[in-house]
Design a protein around this motif. Structure first.
Motif, PDB file in Angstrom:
ATOM      1  N   LYS A 296       0.826  -1.208   0.000  1.00 35.99           N
ATOM      2  CA  LYS A 296       0.000   0.000   0.000  1.00 35.99           C
ATOM      3  C   LYS A 296       0.860   1.257   0.000  1.00 35.99           C
ATOM      4  N   ARG A 297       1.815   1.323   0.909  1.00 34.48           N
ATOM      5  CA  ARG A 297       2.666   2.513   0.946  1.00 34.48           C
ATOM      6  C   ARG A 297       3.582   2.580  -0.279  1.00 34.48           C
ATOM      7  N   ALA A 298       3.958   1.414  -0.789  1.00 26.78           N
ATOM      8  CA  ALA A 298       4.796   1.382  -1.996  1.00 26.78           C
ATOM      9  C   ALA A 298       4.092   2.040  -3.176  1.00 26.78           C
ATOM     10  N   MET A 299       2.764   1.996  -3.197  1.00 23.04           N
ATOM     11  CA  MET A 299       2.022   2.654  -4.269  1.00 23.04           C
ATOM     12  C   MET A 299       2.196   4.172  -4.199  1.00 23.04           C
ATOM     13  N   GLY A 300       2.362   4.706  -2.993  1.00 23.10           N
ATOM     14  CA  GLY A 300       2.668   6.124  -2.853  1.00 23.10           C
ATOM     15  C   GLY A 300       4.007   6.455  -3.478  1.00 23.10           C
ATOM     16  N   ARG A 301       4.984   5.593  -3.244  1.00 27.59           N
ATOM     17  CA  ARG A 301       6.316   5.801  -3.852  1.00 27.59           C
ATOM     18  C   ARG A 301       6.250   5.695  -5.366  1.00 27.59           C
ATOM     19  N   ILE A 336      -5.612   5.163   2.176  1.00 24.22           N
ATOM     20  CA  ILE A 336      -5.126   5.797   3.408  1.00 24.22           C
ATOM     21  C   ILE A 336      -3.602   5.810   3.433  1.00 24.22           C
ATOM     22  N   ALA A 337      -2.981   4.648   3.219  1.00 33.35           N
ATOM     23  CA  ALA A 337      -1.516   4.566   3.242  1.00 33.35           C
ATOM     24  C   ALA A 337      -0.896   5.316   2.075  1.00 33.35           C
ATOM     25  N   ILE A 338      -1.547   5.274   0.902  1.00 34.07           N
ATOM     26  CA  ILE A 338      -1.018   5.970  -0.275  1.00 34.07           C
ATOM     27  C   ILE A 338      -1.011   7.474  -0.034  1.00 34.07           C
ATOM     28  N   ILE A 339      -2.119   8.003   0.461  1.00 32.18           N
ATOM     29  CA  ILE A 339      -2.210   9.437   0.723  1.00 32.18           C
ATOM     30  C   ILE A 339      -1.224   9.861   1.802  1.00 32.18           C
ATOM     31  N   GLN A 340      -1.097   9.066   2.846  1.00 34.73           N
ATOM     32  CA  GLN A 340      -0.149   9.412   3.902  1.00 34.73           C
ATOM     33  C   GLN A 340       1.284   9.455   3.384  1.00 34.73           C
ATOM     34  N   ALA A 341       1.617   8.509   2.501  1.00 35.07           N
ATOM     35  CA  ALA A 341       2.956   8.507   1.911  1.00 35.07           C
ATOM     36  C   ALA A 341       3.195   9.759   1.083  1.00 35.07           C
ATOM     37  N   LEU A 342       2.194  10.174   0.333  1.00 32.61           N
ATOM     38  CA  LEU A 342       2.319  11.374  -0.493  1.00 32.61           C
ATOM     39  C   LEU A 342       2.385  12.630   0.365  1.00 32.61           C
ATOM     40  N   HIS A 381      -0.932  18.104 -10.451  1.00 36.92           N
ATOM     41  CA  HIS A 381       0.240  17.725 -11.236  1.00 36.92           C
ATOM     42  C   HIS A 381       0.188  16.244 -11.612  1.00 36.92           C
ATOM     43  N   CYS A 382      -0.725  15.513 -10.964  1.00 36.37           N
ATOM     44  CA  CYS A 382      -0.881  14.090 -11.270  1.00 36.37           C
ATOM     45  C   CYS A 382      -2.258  13.663 -10.783  1.00 36.37           C
ATOM     46  N   LEU A 383      -2.897  12.791 -11.543  1.00 36.81           N
ATOM     47  CA  LEU A 383      -4.170  12.218 -11.152  1.00 36.81           C
ATOM     48  C   LEU A 383      -3.947  10.731 -10.883  1.00 36.81           C
ATOM     49  N   VAL A 384      -4.385  10.245  -9.687  1.00 35.52           N
ATOM     50  CA  VAL A 384      -4.164   8.856  -9.290  1.00 35.52           C
ATOM     51  C   VAL A 384      -5.509   8.164  -9.119  1.00 35.52           C
ATOM     52  N   LEU A 385      -5.743   7.118  -9.899  1.00 40.34           N
ATOM     53  CA  LEU A 385      -6.976   6.350  -9.789  1.00 40.34           C
ATOM     54  C   LEU A 385      -6.726   5.191  -8.830  1.00 40.34           C
ATOM     55  N   ILE A 386      -7.398   5.213  -7.657  1.00 39.47           N
ATOM     56  CA  ILE A 386      -7.170   4.192  -6.630  1.00 39.47           C
ATOM     57  C   ILE A 386      -8.325   3.207  -6.537  1.00 39.47           C
ATOM     58  N   THR A 387      -9.565   3.687  -6.682  1.00 40.22           N
ATOM     59  CA  THR A 387     -10.732   2.808  -6.576  1.00 40.22           C
ATOM     60  C   THR A 387     -11.530   2.890  -7.871  1.00 40.22           C
ATOM     61  N   MET A 404      -5.561  20.434 -15.591  1.00 37.59           N
ATOM     62  CA  MET A 404      -4.450  19.991 -14.757  1.00 37.59           C
ATOM     63  C   MET A 404      -3.213  20.858 -14.936  1.00 37.59           C
ATOM     64  N   ALA A 405      -2.389  20.907 -13.891  1.00 40.80           N
ATOM     65  CA  ALA A 405      -1.127  21.640 -13.966  1.00 40.80           C
ATOM     66  C   ALA A 405      -0.093  20.868 -14.768  1.00 40.80           C
ATOM     67  N   ALA A 406      -0.203  19.535 -14.765  1.00 41.25           N
ATOM     68  CA  ALA A 406       0.686  18.682 -15.549  1.00 41.25           C
ATOM     69  C   ALA A 406      -0.069  17.400 -15.877  1.00 41.25           C
ATOM     70  N   PRO A 407       0.076  16.867 -17.097  1.00 40.74           N
ATOM     71  CA  PRO A 407      -0.743  15.731 -17.528  1.00 40.74           C
ATOM     72  C   PRO A 407      -0.142  14.374 -17.150  1.00 40.74           C
ATOM     73  N   ASN A 408      -0.166  14.043 -15.886  1.00 37.70           N
ATOM     74  CA  ASN A 408       0.312  12.746 -15.418  1.00 37.70           C
ATOM     75  C   ASN A 408      -0.862  11.942 -14.870  1.00 37.70           C
ATOM     76  N   PHE A 409      -0.934  10.656 -15.243  1.00 35.69           N
ATOM     77  CA  PHE A 409      -2.041   9.805 -14.802  1.00 35.69           C
ATOM     78  C   PHE A 409      -1.473   8.479 -14.323  1.00 35.69           C
ATOM     79  N   VAL A 410      -1.705   8.164 -13.034  1.00 38.76           N
ATOM     80  CA  VAL A 410      -1.267   6.890 -12.465  1.00 38.76           C
ATOM     81  C   VAL A 410      -2.513   6.046 -12.210  1.00 38.76           C
ATOM     82  N   ASP A 411      -2.626   4.962 -12.943  1.00 37.94           N
ATOM     83  CA  ASP A 411      -3.809   4.103 -12.922  1.00 37.94           C
ATOM     84  C   ASP A 411      -3.493   2.849 -12.109  1.00 37.94           C
ATOM     85  N   LEU A 412      -3.871   2.833 -10.836  1.00 42.42           N
ATOM     86  CA  LEU A 412      -3.545   1.708  -9.955  1.00 42.42           C
ATOM     87  C   LEU A 412      -4.534   0.560 -10.083  1.00 42.42           C
TER      88      LEU A 412
END
Length: 447
Positions: A296-301, A336-342, A381-387, A404-412
């Motif tokens: 979970k936290r690794a997804m933040g990284r 929860i863990a992803i957001i805390q890592a960020l 600067h990035c959009l993260v799809l978690i659920t 968006m400020a920057a076009p980054n998309f992380v699709d988990l």
């Protein structure tokens, strides 16, 4: 039949409403007078598709009632279900059975005539023996049969699971309970849903073993996804390739940020503790728990890496907070863990979830909540799809990019295709897929 459900939380409320819909006379008991008052007004404390209508219909028909008065509800019942919480005990990870034990004592004091007392809560092996002991100690004259009847409800599909189950597990030691439990589930039995009668301890272990196996399956494909990224393979094609083997099956083979929710985290941990207590260590489950926690936290990284190694001062838009779609449950959610890592790395979080933001506010501090997905993307600067809520499956990518400020998309959750996102001008990152290969499985699956 006259059924009393002790506990009006997720399991108790869904089970009670479904039993009432079968035609039984059901009383749901809870010590929380505010919850009971709300239920009496037709207000459902949880989000579960279809539950509000099911409850309303059966209350109107007079088959379903809610009360804080345990004694009269138990005295009038033929079957009493214990459906109270069994959270992980603070400090050691064992299941906290204090609510179960308290319910057993309260039930014992109110019993009248032969009664079947059923543990519906998820409990470790041997809990039924303890419930039986507590009842006998509290009320030596009680005439009871203690049964284990574990639930197998998926949040978001609980009513369907209850009414069309793969199996109904009933663990008993007193044969007098068999006839009553068969009558309780008669509508399902007539529809040929398999009733599996076992010993009580066996039934208790079936529940834990089933959840642990599914958790292992999720963790397995997540580790395979990491290997796919290193070797240039496609985890979705791997999952499809092994899932077509009927011995394996395709369910629970979707790579993602790890499992969460009200069941898998606490049940795997409780099973590990049970194995240790009985000097029968469960090494595979121990590894599953450890790997999932780390993931979970690794997804933040992973998000940080997608932005070049630093998110300090940057805004991250988060889509989805609940541990899965079609629920408002935030318990042990990967978000929860992803957001805390960020946040620890200096990022500002702006999040949106269709149902989970109310509960999220009690669990996660220092984030901004958006009105919809496009609001979450604005200035990010990035959009993260978690659920993977359905609302996030067909987003207007040009509209997102424009805000968006920057076009980054992380699709988990591997919802999108790389070529579509790159065509819209995004830098796209997914799980266990590399290059154009992430499109191939979608085309195969659509055939």
């Amino acid at each position: 039949m006259r059924i009393t459900m002790i506990g009006s939380g997720y399991v108790g409320l869904v089970s009670g409403a479904c039993f009432a819909d079968f035609g039984h006379d059901v009383v749901c008991v809870d010590l929380d007078d505010k919850k009971i008052a709300a239920l009496g007004r037709g207000e459902i404390p949880i989000f579960e598709p279809g539950l509000d209508r099911l409850v309303a219909d059966n209350v109107a028909a007079g088959r379903l009632r809610f009360t804080t008065q345990l004694a009269p509800a138990v005295a009038d019942a033929q079957v009493v279900f214990i459906a109270v919480g069994t959270p992980s005990r603070r400090g050691d990870g064992h299941a906290d059975l204090s609510y179960v034990h308290a319910a057993a004592a309260d039930i014992a004091r109110a019993l009248s005539g032969f009664t079947v007392v059923v543990t519906k809560s998820t409990v470790p092996v041997g809990t039924g023996d303890e419930v039986e002991r507590i009842i006998a100690e509290t009320n030596p004259d009680a005439d009871v049969a203690v049964v284990s009847n574990p639930e197998f409800l998926r949040e978001g599909a609980a009513i369907e699971d209850f009414k069309r189950p793969d199996r109904i597990v009933i663990g008993l030691e007193d044969e007098r309970a068999r006839e009553l439990m068969t009558e309780v589930y008669r509508p399902l039995y007539l529809n040929q849903a398999p009733l599996l009668f076992t010993g009580r301890r066996t039934a208790e272990l079936i529940k834990y073993a089933g959840n642990a196996f599914l958790a292992m399956k999720i963790t397995f494909i997540n580790e395979i996804a990491d290997l796919c990224e290193k070797t240039g393979a496609n985890v979705q094609e791997v999952a499809r390739g092994i899932g077509l083997d009927k011995r394996i099956g395709s369910k629970f083979l979707n790579a993602g940020p790890g499992y969460g929710g009200s069941c898998f985290p606490k049940d795997t941990l409780a099973l590990v503790k049970t194995g240790q207590d009985h000097e029968s260590p469960l090494r595979l489950i121990e590894a599953t728990v450890a790997v999932n926690d780390q993931r979970k936290r690794a997804m933040g990284r992973r998000v940080i890496a997608a932005l070049g190694g630093s998110v300090r001062g940057k805004t991250i838009g988060v889509l989805g907070l609940t541990f899965k779609p079609n629920t408002d449950d935030m318990r042990e959610a990967p978000s929860i863990a992803i957001i805390q890592a960020l946040q620890d790395a200096g990022a500002r979080i702006k999040a949106y979830d269709p149902e989970g933001m109310g509960m999220a506010r009690t669990l996660i501090e220092g984030i901004d909540y958006a009105s919809d997905a496009y609001d979450a993307a604005a200035g990010a600067h990035c959009l993260v799809l978690i659920t993977e809520w359905n609302q996030f499956r067909s987003l207007d990518m040009k509209r997102l990019k424009a805000t968006m400020a920057a076009p980054n998309f992380v699709d988990l959750r591997n919802v999108y295709r790389r070529r579509e996102l790159e065509a819209a001008g995004f830098a796209y990152h997914s799980i266990g897929r590399s290059g154009d290969g992430d499109d191939q499985v979608r085309e195969i699956a659509a055939e």
